[in-house]
Design a protein around this motif. Structure first.
Motif, PDB file in Angstrom:
ATOM      1  N   PHE A  31      -6.118   2.694  -9.770  1.00  0.00           N
ATOM      2  CA  PHE A  31      -7.616   2.005  -9.325  1.00  0.00           C
ATOM      3  C   PHE A  31      -7.412   0.384  -9.268  1.00  0.00           C
ATOM      4  O   PHE A  31      -8.027  -0.052  -8.429  1.00  0.00           O
ATOM      5  N   HIS A  32      -6.973   0.184 -10.250  1.00  0.00           N
ATOM      6  CA  HIS A  32      -6.811  -1.424 -10.599  1.00  0.00           C
ATOM      7  C   HIS A  32      -5.810  -1.909  -9.162  1.00  0.00           C
ATOM      8  O   HIS A  32      -6.262  -3.141  -8.800  1.00  0.00           O
ATOM      9  N   TRP A  63       0.732  -1.108   0.142  1.00  0.00           N
ATOM     10  CA  TRP A  63      -0.033   0.053   0.007  1.00  0.00           C
ATOM     11  C   TRP A  63       0.848   1.309   0.018  1.00  0.00           C
ATOM     12  O   TRP A  63       0.626   2.376  -0.781  1.00  0.00           O
ATOM     13  N   VAL A  85      -5.546  -0.766  -6.243  1.00  0.00           N
ATOM     14  CA  VAL A  85      -6.102  -0.459  -5.171  1.00  0.00           C
ATOM     15  C   VAL A  85      -7.092  -1.807  -5.038  1.00  0.00           C
ATOM     16  O   VAL A  85      -7.400  -2.394  -3.961  1.00  0.00           O
ATOM     17  N   SER A  86      -7.859  -1.966  -6.031  1.00  0.00           N
ATOM     18  CA  SER A  86      -8.842  -3.242  -6.039  1.00  0.00           C
ATOM     19  C   SER A  86      -7.956  -4.455  -6.078  1.00  0.00           C
ATOM     20  O   SER A  86      -8.569  -5.349  -5.264  1.00  0.00           O
ATOM     21  N   LEU A  87      -7.021  -4.616  -6.610  1.00  0.00           N
ATOM     22  CA  LEU A  87      -6.060  -5.748  -6.360  1.00  0.00           C
ATOM     23  C   LEU A  87      -5.608  -5.988  -4.800  1.00  0.00           C
ATOM     24  O   LEU A  87      -5.436  -7.163  -4.277  1.00  0.00           O
ATOM     25  N   ARG A 128      -6.887  -4.672  -2.309  1.00  0.00           N
ATOM     26  CA  ARG A 128      -8.218  -4.876  -1.484  1.00  0.00           C
ATOM     27  C   ARG A 128      -8.314  -6.433  -1.204  1.00  0.00           C
ATOM     28  O   ARG A 128      -9.168  -7.119  -0.169  1.00  0.00           O
ATOM     29  N   GLN A 129      -8.072  -7.323  -2.459  1.00  0.00           N
ATOM     30  CA  GLN A 129      -8.409  -8.627  -2.281  1.00  0.00           C
ATOM     31  C   GLN A 129      -7.384  -9.483  -1.677  1.00  0.00           C
ATOM     32  O   GLN A 129      -7.581 -10.618  -1.559  1.00  0.00           O
TER      33      GLN A 129
END
Length: 127
Positions: free
Chosen positions: A115-116, A51, A118-120, A122-123
């Motif tokens: 954004f991609h 992060w 960030v979504s990665l 989060r998983q």
């Protein structure tokens, strides 16, 4: 300063802009790969480190490219307005338009990639 020297100076600064952008953006791409894979130099990274690398390094490098292009674009447009209707103004306008396009062409994909990522992230399972 002659018109030829001025034109060469404008084109040389544009060449330096492109060189700096390539070097900086290459670092951003490397950071993107580290964040996406979670591995840096063969060593796994923690989720927190990924992060931090995303926001402080990838976003920082891409923003540096956008700001650099923006500053040069404003400078070229200002030089074109000072030069009047000469060939120098045309060269400065062309470089300004190219620098503006470079800023947009860096900002839009970098935003999508951020954004991609960030979504990665989060998983990813917590450490």
């Amino acid at each position: 300063m002659s018109d030829l020297a001025t034109a060469m100076l404008i084109l040389a600064t544009y060449g330096l802009l492109i060189l700096c952008t390539v070097l900086i953006y290459a670092q951003a791409i490397r950071r993107k790969d580290h964040v996406a894979t979670g591995i840096m130099d063969g060593v796994p990274m923690t989720k927190k480190h990924r992060w931090m690398m995303l926001f402080f390094e990838f976003v920082g490098y891409t923003n540096m490219c956008v700001v650099l292009h923006g500053v040069f674009a404003i400078t070229y447009f200002r030089a074109a307005s000072v030069a009047g209707g000469s060939v120098i103004a045309g060269i400065a306008l062309l470089c300004g338009a190219a620098a503006t396009f470079g800023a947009v062409a860096t900002f839009v994909p970098a935003t999508v990639v951020a954004f991609h990522l960030v979504s990665l992230l989060r998983q990813v399972d917590p450490d």
